[in-house]
Motif scaffolding. Structure first.
Motif, mmCIF file in Angstrom:
data_model
loop_
_atom_site.group_PDB
_atom_site.id
_atom_site.type_symbol
_atom_site.label_atom_id
_atom_site.label_comp_id
_atom_site.label_asym_id
_atom_site.label_seq_id
_atom_site.Cartn_x
_atom_site.Cartn_y
_atom_site.Cartn_z
ATOM 1 N N ASP A 149 -27.516 -73.227 37.368
ATOM 2 C CA ASP A 149 -26.901 -74.359 36.677
ATOM 3 C C ASP A 149 -25.978 -73.941 35.540
ATOM 4 O O ASP A 149 -25.250 -74.772 34.996
ATOM 5 C CB ASP A 149 -27.966 -75.344 36.180
ATOM 6 N N GLU A 150 -25.946 -72.653 35.193
ATOM 7 C CA GLU A 150 -25.002 -72.160 34.175
ATOM 8 C C GLU A 150 -23.647 -71.811 34.780
ATOM 9 O O GLU A 150 -22.670 -71.641 34.045
ATOM 10 C CB GLU A 150 -25.566 -70.914 33.499
ATOM 11 N N GLN A 151 -23.579 -71.703 36.087
ATOM 12 C CA GLN A 151 -22.348 -71.270 36.735
ATOM 13 C C GLN A 151 -21.382 -72.437 36.941
ATOM 14 O O GLN A 151 -21.800 -73.600 37.035
ATOM 15 C CB GLN A 151 -22.665 -70.600 38.073
ATOM 16 N N ILE A 152 -20.124 -72.123 37.033
ATOM 17 C CA ILE A 152 -19.089 -73.152 37.179
ATOM 18 C C ILE A 152 -19.175 -73.816 38.550
ATOM 19 O O ILE A 152 -19.357 -73.151 39.566
ATOM 20 C CB ILE A 152 -17.691 -72.540 36.965
ATOM 21 N N ALA A 153 -19.046 -75.148 38.557
ATOM 22 C CA ALA A 153 -18.985 -75.917 39.807
ATOM 23 C C ALA A 153 -17.518 -76.078 40.183
ATOM 24 O O ALA A 153 -16.849 -77.022 39.760
ATOM 25 C CB ALA A 153 -19.657 -77.274 39.621
ATOM 26 N N TRP A 154 -17.023 -75.144 40.973
ATOM 27 C CA TRP A 154 -15.594 -75.076 41.254
ATOM 28 C C TRP A 154 -15.075 -76.262 42.069
ATOM 29 O O TRP A 154 -13.871 -76.536 42.073
ATOM 30 C CB TRP A 154 -15.274 -73.775 41.990
ATOM 31 N N ASP A 155 -15.946 -76.973 42.757
ATOM 32 C CA ASP A 155 -15.506 -78.089 43.596
ATOM 33 C C ASP A 155 -15.245 -79.365 42.799
ATOM 34 O O ASP A 155 -14.826 -80.372 43.374
ATOM 35 C CB ASP A 155 -16.559 -78.394 44.680
ATOM 36 N N PHE A 156 -15.503 -79.346 41.495
ATOM 37 C CA PHE A 156 -15.327 -80.548 40.672
ATOM 38 C C PHE A 156 -14.322 -80.282 39.553
ATOM 39 O O PHE A 156 -14.274 -79.180 39.005
ATOM 40 C CB PHE A 156 -16.666 -80.987 40.064
ATOM 41 N N GLU A 191 -12.470 -70.983 31.267
ATOM 42 C CA GLU A 191 -11.981 -69.713 31.807
ATOM 43 C C GLU A 191 -10.475 -69.786 31.980
ATOM 44 O O GLU A 191 -9.956 -70.751 32.569
ATOM 45 C CB GLU A 191 -12.653 -69.390 33.151
ATOM 46 N N HIS A 192 -9.768 -68.761 31.451
ATOM 47 C CA HIS A 192 -8.306 -68.692 31.541
ATOM 48 C C HIS A 192 -7.651 -69.971 31.017
ATOM 49 O O HIS A 192 -6.672 -70.475 31.581
ATOM 50 C CB HIS A 192 -7.862 -68.427 32.983
ATOM 51 N N PRO A 197 -16.567 -77.984 34.687
ATOM 52 C CA PRO A 197 -17.976 -78.362 34.598
ATOM 53 C C PRO A 197 -18.856 -77.284 35.222
ATOM 54 O O PRO A 197 -18.424 -76.563 36.129
ATOM 55 C CB PRO A 197 -18.049 -79.652 35.421
ATOM 56 N N THR A 198 -20.074 -77.164 34.752
ATOM 57 C CA THR A 198 -21.025 -76.253 35.381
ATOM 58 C C THR A 198 -21.882 -77.047 36.374
ATOM 59 O O THR A 198 -21.869 -78.282 36.393
ATOM 60 C CB THR A 198 -21.952 -75.602 34.341
ATOM 61 N N HIS A 199 -22.619 -76.312 37.198
ATOM 62 C CA HIS A 199 -23.551 -76.980 38.114
ATOM 63 C C HIS A 199 -24.528 -77.853 37.335
ATOM 64 O O HIS A 199 -24.950 -78.902 37.817
ATOM 65 C CB HIS A 199 -24.334 -75.944 38.930
ATOM 66 N N GLY A 200 -24.898 -77.395 36.126
ATOM 67 C CA GLY A 200 -25.848 -78.156 35.322
ATOM 68 C C GLY A 200 -25.359 -79.564 35.029
ATOM 69 O O GLY A 200 -26.126 -80.532 35.126
ATOM 70 N N LEU A 201 -24.089 -79.706 34.661
ATOM 71 C CA LEU A 201 -23.524 -81.022 34.378
ATOM 72 C C LEU A 201 -23.520 -81.886 35.640
ATOM 73 O O LEU A 201 -23.885 -83.065 35.605
ATOM 74 C CB LEU A 201 -22.104 -80.881 33.830
#
Length: 463
Positions: A149-156, A191-192, A197-201
């Motif tokens: 859940d700390e990692q970025i949710a790239w699909d959103f 990033e950059h 959003p992260t998976h957590g959100l």
């Protein structure tokens, strides 16, 4: 035989997540699979010289040659290199070889000949299972001390997400959810120069399809016949609230006279149930997109089952003793900031204390395969009635028992929130507003409820 020895007692408990028996040394790859599975899960012991039925047979070959053979097999077949402890113990005048592996620090461990994706094994119950790609990724995150859940949710895209439910949850506790707090809680990451959003959100807002709680009331003590069924989606706080209402609607109420006051309490303390639900929401495995939380209510038990087993390879005994391992760090931070979690590692102890204080049977905690199960034992005394049944009984005495199960659900929601709107009732019950209106008109016609005031008024239950 020394029946009091720790090893003898350990053997008598049988094979488990951390223990396996072999009457003789298994073939090379079979031996290594077990040790790899231990290293990737909770550590464990392989005891050579014990049959599957726990009979002590001892080893039949030279023990020192056998120990050298084990060390050689492990060195040649494992990546990263495992360094097990290999030692001898004697029981019933028979020699046993014990191979003990601690949980690995360079995860995942895998079988060299098969490679990482095909040769990684984990321990599920008392068996070794090939790790799925999701499991392998989870082991890698654990090595890096990261959580899913700390990692970025790239699909959103953050600009397309409505975080209002989360903002309201913080506002209700007098806190502001500004951009700095979103960063601090790791609900967003930059990033950059772009904030994501992260998976957590995404999990907290319930935007993933598998983030749901399925609730069922069964007839009897098995899953043969459904009496009621609901599936709750949306943000986690809404899911928690609706699941509590579902459970309340199907539990017994107990009445006591304390002094001059008549008080009613649920057969299982709701505070303990709430703690168990929070535990399930915060600690379940969200990286596996094919599973969800299930709540089952039977005549004799209430089960809350969450996917993923115990986090980070801890054993059930360690969890019962208060050891805390956080699988979802973002969710844990948010739930603690909002007061749902008091202290790390206190959840199971608190559940037990609340049940004990209410003079209830202590719940049963189980790790079954890759699931964690909390089972509350219900009061099955004939005199006990569920809240829904009790409402029906009271109404039945006044108006002939014409209240349906759906109307009881409407009544329960109104009792909990007299100002509730028809739209809120429809959303909570997952039915059309027109159906809610029919239930309300029926209840009004029977004299069960009355509207006090206009659009800004409230409902009054008259039973």
């Amino acid at each position: 035989m020394n029946f009091n020895s720790a090893l003898w007692q350990e053997i008598q408990q049988g094979e488990s997540k951390t223990l396996e028996f072999k009457q003789q040394l298994p073939k090379g790859e079979q031996l290594v699979k077990t040790l790899i599975a231990f290293a990737n899960t909770s550590g464990g012991k392989l005891i050579v010289g014990v049959a599957d039925d726990r009979q002590i047979t001892g080893i039949q070959t030279d023990e020192f040659e056998l120990m050298d053979q084990i060390a050689s097999i492990v060195h040649e077949n494992c990546l990263p290199t495992l360094l097990p402890s290999i030692y001898l113990e004697t029981l019933n005048n028979k020699t046993l070889v014990i191979v003990q592996v601690h949980r690995g620090s360079q995860l995942p461990c895998y079988l060299k000949s098969k490679g990482r994706e095909q040769g990684t094994y984990v321990r599920i119950g008392a068996s070794n299972r090939p790790a799925s790609l999701d499991m392998i990724h989870e082991l890698e995150r654990q090595r890096l001390n990261q959580s899913f859940d700390e990692q970025i949710a790239w699909d959103f895209k953050l600009t397309e997400i409505d975080i209002t439910p989360l903002e309201k949850a913080f506002q209700q506790r007098g806190k502001e959810l500004n951009e700095q707090r979103l960063h601090n809680l790791k609900l967003i990451k930059t990033e950059h120069g772009i904030t994501h959003p992260t998976h957590g959100l995404i999990i907290l807002l319930g935007l993933y399809e598998h983030v749901e709680i399925k609730c069922s009331r069964f007839k009897g003590t098995d899953m043969t016949v459904f009496l009621d069924k609901k599936e709750y989606t949306g943000n986690l706080f809404y899911q928690l609230e609706q699941t509590e209402l579902f459970i309340k609607n199907h539990l017994h109420l107990k009445a006591e006279i304390l002094g001059l006051q008549r008080t009613e309490t649920y057969e299982i303390p709701m505070a303990a149930i709430r703690e168990a639900l929070v535990n399930a929401l915060v600690h379940r495995d969200y990286s596996n997109f094919g599973r969800d939380i299930k709540v089952g209510i039977y005549d004799d038990a209430l089960n809350i089952v969450s996917p993923g087993g115990l986090p980070h390879g801890i054993t059930l005994n360690e969890a019962l003793q208060g050891r805390s391992e956080i699988r979802n760090k973002v969710l844990a931070r948010v739930f603690k900031a909002l007061g749902y979690i008091e202290q790390w590692g206190s959840g199971i102890a608190r559940i037990q204390q609340l049940c004990q204080a209410a003079d209830c049977q202590l719940p049963v905690f189980k790790e079954t395969g890759d699931f964690f199960d909390i089972e509350f034992i219900r009061d099955v005394q004939p005199s006990a009635v569920s809240e829904g049944d009790q409402t029906g009984g009271q109404i039945g005495g006044q108006i002939g028992g014409q209240i349906t199960e759906s109307q009881r659900s409407v009544l329960l929601l109104i009792q909990n929130k007299p100002q509730i709107s028809r739209q809120e009732l429809a959303k909570a019950l997952q039915i059309n507003p027109s159906a809610v209106q029919k239930h309300i008109e029926n209840l009004k016609a029977q004299g069960v409820i009355e509207r006090i005031g206009g659009t800004r008024g409230y409902w009054q239950v008259k039973i």
